[in-house]
Each structure stands twice: as structure tokens, then as C-alpha cells.
Design an enzyme around this catalytic site. Structure first.
Site, PDB file in Angstrom:
ATOM      1  N   LYS A  52       0.829  -1.200   0.000  1.00 34.63           N
ATOM      2  CA  LYS A  52       0.000   0.000   0.000  1.00 34.63           C
ATOM      3  C   LYS A  52       0.863   1.250   0.000  1.00 34.63           C
ATOM      4  O   LYS A  52       0.592   2.211  -0.736  1.00 34.63           O
ATOM      5  CB  LYS A  52      -0.920   0.010   1.231  1.00 34.63           C
ATOM      6  CG  LYS A  52      -2.064  -0.992   1.190  1.00 34.63           C
ATOM      7  CD  LYS A  52      -2.856  -0.958   2.498  1.00 34.63           C
ATOM      8  CE  LYS A  52      -3.979  -1.979   2.484  1.00 34.63           C
ATOM      9  NZ  LYS A  52      -4.707  -2.054   3.759  1.00 34.63           N
ATOM     10  N   GLN A  96      -5.453  -2.044   9.811  1.00 34.14           N
ATOM     11  CA  GLN A  96      -5.250  -3.288   9.078  1.00 34.14           C
ATOM     12  C   GLN A  96      -5.793  -4.497   9.839  1.00 34.14           C
ATOM     13  O   GLN A  96      -5.556  -4.637  11.039  1.00 34.14           O
ATOM     14  CB  GLN A  96      -3.754  -3.481   8.787  1.00 34.14           C
ATOM     15  CG  GLN A  96      -3.413  -4.697   7.965  1.00 34.14           C
ATOM     16  CD  GLN A  96      -3.946  -4.608   6.548  1.00 34.14           C
ATOM     17  OE1 GLN A  96      -3.989  -3.538   5.971  1.00 34.14           O
ATOM     18  NE2 GLN A  96      -4.344  -5.736   6.010  1.00 34.14           N
ATOM     19  N   ASP A 119     -11.908   2.518   4.255  1.00 33.07           N
ATOM     20  CA  ASP A 119     -12.341   1.139   4.012  1.00 33.07           C
ATOM     21  C   ASP A 119     -13.846   1.012   3.826  1.00 33.07           C
ATOM     22  O   ASP A 119     -14.337  -0.035   3.407  1.00 33.07           O
ATOM     23  CB  ASP A 119     -11.903   0.228   5.168  1.00 33.07           C
ATOM     24  CG  ASP A 119     -10.540  -0.404   4.915  1.00 33.07           C
ATOM     25  OD1 ASP A 119     -10.150  -0.514   3.740  1.00 33.07           O
ATOM     26  OD2 ASP A 119      -9.872  -0.789   5.889  1.00 33.07           O
TER      27      ASP A 119
END
Length: 296
Positions: A52, A96, A119
Site C-alpha cells: 500500500k 489493518q 475502508d
């Protein structure tokens, strides 16, 4: 033989548009900021977070990772999230997964500001999605990336019979909502769906999207001739080979188009994460931006 849907190639196009959008924002004095919180030392998570960061750097997004040991407390992380919510340099926040056992993922997700929820897991954003509310709000990146792939490949959805296998909040549930919004007739199957019923549903579906983590759950014989197959699963076999939830060799003989594993859905998730980050930056600074998928 099915057409292979090249997720790497589509993601490359998407990243190029996102980079161009980032340059537009920079000309207005805005640098999109992404913060990833990583708790513990899960090897797969560490690799994914590094990927990422590298992808973000290439498109001009200011990405940084805040690491906590596995012994960290939920209170520590919640305090950091609140600080990031107030930080004007941060446009997007994610924690995460997986998190250590002492963490309640629902509490963590709900603590992130809905306006920085890259997200798309905050209850407010999920509620807007399922209520089909107008206006901009972040949506889970994997299903959103799949919608971009389907649009890119010219797959018609309105009036089609679509089967989604797997009902996680990461993929299955938001995927269902996005497809329903596109006027498809959608069936959501899960672990309690009898296998005979699952196979019957698959044989009737124009599009099959599978996200279960079960190796080769769907075989070519389960599919309707000419179906489009999107395989979200990533499973590592004992010999180290990566495979999906669909038996590629048999399914590719029946489907009209299919995603490979690896190189299918995976690259689209990170590209869409960057897309959402840049969009959130535009939202925070009242800069209107065209959705990137429209230009790929």
C-alpha cells in the site's frame, strides 16, 4: 475458453487516473494523506501494508504507517484514531486486519470518522450504502474495485441474475448492495447455504462472485455456460501456490470471462483504496472530482 480479466492492467489504468487527480489536488495545495494503523506482526499484513505504501507513493499520496505491538491496548489505538480524526493533514484512516484478539474490530471501525473511513466499514457509511443514499461516501474497496472491473469489461448488470458467495462485511455484503443498486437480481449465499442449493444457484447465475476462502469451492460444472466469474479468494497451498475459491482450469472452459488468482481482484483493491483516499481529500477541501473509473 474464457477471456481472462486482467486485474493488473485495469488497476494500472486506474492508478494512472488517480495520479492525475492527485496532481490536480497538489496544484490547489492539497496532498492526500493516508494513515494505516498496523497492530502486531502478522507477516501477510506487513507485506500488504508495504505494498500500500509503495503504491501510494507512486500516485503521489502521502501514506504513513503507525505500528503497534501485539500487546497494545484497544484504548491506545482508540486514542490515536481520535487524534487522527482531528488531524487536518489526514484524509483517510484504516486499521489493518486481522487485529489481535483483545481488539473488537467493530469498536475500532466505528471510532474512525465516517469522513475518513477509507475502508467503508463505518456503520454510517454501510447504512448509506444499503439505503442507497445519494451523495458521496466511501464504500468497501474490494467490491467497489470489482464494480470498476465489470464496468471496464462492459458486463451488463441491470436485470441480470447474480450470485455472491460469502457474506463478509469486507466483500459479500457491500457487493450485494452495489449490485442491487445496479438493478441486478442478487442472491447472497454463505456457509449455511446447502451445497446442492449453492450449485443450483450457480448454474442459474449470469455472474458469479466468490469470496469465501474455500479452495476450489466452485467448479466449472457448477456454472451456467457463458457466465462471468469473479474470484476474490486468495488461498496458499502447501506447495506455496496461490489459488482462488474457483477451480480455474474447469471454470475457464465454461465461463465467458474470469479473473485469475493472483492478478485479478487483488490489484484492484489497492488501486481502489488510493482512489478513495484521493476522493476523500477532494471532499475535505470542497474540490469536486470526477470518479476515476469513468476515465479508464
Amino acid at each position: 475458453m474464457a477471456k481472462i480479466i486482467d486485474g493488473k492492467a485495469i488497476a494500472k489504468k486506474l492508478r494512472a487516473v488517480v495520479k492525475a487527480q492527485t496532481e490536480q489536488l497538489k496544484q490547489k495545495g492539497v496532498i492526500p494523506g493516508l494513515v494505516v494503523i498496523l497492530i502486531g506482526n502478522d507477516p501477510a499484513s506487513e507485506i500488504y501494508v508495504r505494498n500500500k505504501e509503495r503504491a501510494a507513493e507512486k500516485v503521489g499520496v502521502n501514506a504513513r504507517t503507525i505500528k503497534y505491538p501485539a500487546s497494545a491496548t484497544e484504548a491506545e489505538v482508540l486514542a490515536k484514531i481520535e487524534a487522527l480524526n482531528q488531524d487536518e493533514q489526514v484524509d483517510a484512516i484504516l486499521v489493518q486486519s486481522p487485529m489481535p484478539a483483545q481488539f473488537n474490530s467493530e469498536v475500532i471501525q466505528a471510532a474512525i470518522s465516517p469522513a475518513k473511513d477509507v475502508d467503508g466499514f463505518h456503520p454510517l457509511n454501510i447504512g448509506k450504502l444499503f439505503a442507497n443514499r445519494s451523495g458521496y461516501y466511501p464504500v468497501a474497496n474490494t467490491p467497489r474495485g470489482i464494480m470498476t472491473m465489470l464496468k471496464h469489461e462492459g458486463v451488463a448488470l441491470a436485470g441480470k441474475n447474480i450470485l455472491v458467495v460469502g457474506r463478509s462485511i469486507l466483500v459479500g455484503r457491500p457487493m450485494f448492495a452495489l449490485l442491487e443498486r445496479a438493478n441486478a437480481t442478487v442472491t447472497l449465499a454463505h456457509r449455511y447455504t446447502p451445497i446442492d442449493t449453492l450449485k443450483l444457484l450457480a448454474q442459474q447465475a449470469d455472474v458469479v462472485i466468490v469470496a469465501t476462502g474455500v479452495v476450489n469451492l466452485i467448479q466449472g460444472s457448477d456454472l451456467k455456460a457463458g457466465a462471468v466469474v469473479i474470484d476474490v479468494g486468495i488461498n496458499r497451498l502447501a506447495d506455496g501456490k496461490l489459488v482462488g475459491d474457483v477451480d480455474f482450469s474447469s471454470a475457464s472452459q465454461v465461463a465467458s470471462a474470469i479473473t485469475p488468482v493472483p492478478g485479478g481482484v487483488g490489484p484492484m483493491t489497492i488501486a481502489t483504496l488510493l482512489q478513495t483516499t484521493v476522493e476523500l481529500a477532494g471532499q475535505h477541501h470542497d474540490i469536486e472530482m470526477e470518479q476515476a473509473w469513468q476515465n479508464i
